[in-house]
Write an enzyme that holds these catalytic residues in place. Structure first.
Site, PDB file in Angstrom:
ATOM      1  CB  ALA A  57      99.802  42.359  52.011  1.00  0.00           C
ATOM      2  CE1 TYR A  58     100.912  44.761  60.003  1.00  0.00           C
ATOM      3  CE2 TYR A  58      99.448  43.118  60.948  1.00  0.00           C
ATOM      4  CZ  TYR A  58     100.382  44.127  61.106  1.00  0.00           C
ATOM      5  OH  TYR A  58     100.776  44.500  62.374  1.00  0.00           O
TER       6      TYR A  58
END
Length: 251
Positions: free
Chosen positions: A157-158
């Site tokens: 996600a990051y």
């Protein structure tokens, strides 16, 4: 034609995530140069404490970067106290859950990371650009990550959100080149912050082991670089992703 370039000491900066970490370090550095800093953070108490610690050249503006109306209200508050936003630095960001494979990522966690890291940067840039264009001057710096270039295993996600931030800076830099407004990204590797301290030690080791300098970056080091990027002196570079990776990134 662009307007005359204001002196740095006459400028107002809008710094998201300014209550701590890289955002606070940037705010601290800019206030020493005479810049008036709006410390923008979703945690109102934290923003107030940070502004008080920074002194007379800072004030707190609580805002949620995932909410466009909240961001626009923050810009209106800042503009009421100044001629407008000269500098925008987007530091608000979260890692989400780390140390997991892609099939283990919860959709809700992925969306939360994306909304803060990517949508938040879009909202703030969208809100300040009209004023910058009207005045013929502005500096926008999106804080991305080396993870957005390389991808960090265990941080889907990051990494994806920061890759999108880099793409955004490239597009915006091209769109507004020649207007007096520059828009860039910054890709740090591991910087010694509370966010990094909260990550699993094995995840931090995985990232730090990739750095030829064999250490974390320090807050005063990244703040000094950010200060140059958003200064009048940095007038030709736009749509670029600046490196702060201790030699990890060579492109």
């Amino acid at each position: 034609m662009t307007a005359s370039v204001p002196e740095l000491a006459d400028q107002t900066a809008f710094i998201t995530g300014g209550a701590n970490g890289i955002g606070f370090a940037a705010a601290q550095h800019l206030t020493t140069l005479g810049v008036t800093v709006a410390v923008v953070d979703v945690q109102a108490d934290a923003a107030e404490r940070a502004a008080a610690a920074l002194g007379e050249h800072a004030f707190a503006v609580p805002a949620d970067v995932t909410d466009l109306a909240s961001v626009e209200a923050a810009v209106a508050t800042i503009t009421a106290r100044s001629r407008g936003v000269d500098i925008l630095i987007n530091c608000a960001g979260i890692t989400g859950r780390t140390g997991i494979k892609s099939h283990e990522v919860e959709p809700a966690d992925f969306e939360r990371v994306w909304r803060i890291n990517t949508l938040g940067s879009f909202h703030t840039a969208r809100a300040v650009l009209p004023g910058m264009l009207a005045r013929g001057y502005g500096r926008i710096l999106h804080v991305a990550s080396i993870a957005g270039k390389d991808g960090n295993a265990g941080m889907l996600a990051y990494s994806a959100s920061k890759a999108a931030v880099i793409g955004m800076a490239k597009v915006q830099g091209k769109e507004y080149a020649g207007t007096g407004v520059t828009i860039n990204a910054l890709a740090p590797a591991v910087v010694r912050t509370q966010m990094v301290a909260a990550m699993p030690p094995e995840q931090v080791k995985y990232m730090t082991d990739k750095i030829p300098m064999a250490r974390c970056g320090e807050l005063d080091e990244i703040a000094a670089l950010m200060g140059f990027i958003v200064s009048p002196a940095s007038s030709f570079t736009t749509g670029f992703t600046w490196d702060f990776s201790g030699g990890r990134a060579v492109y």
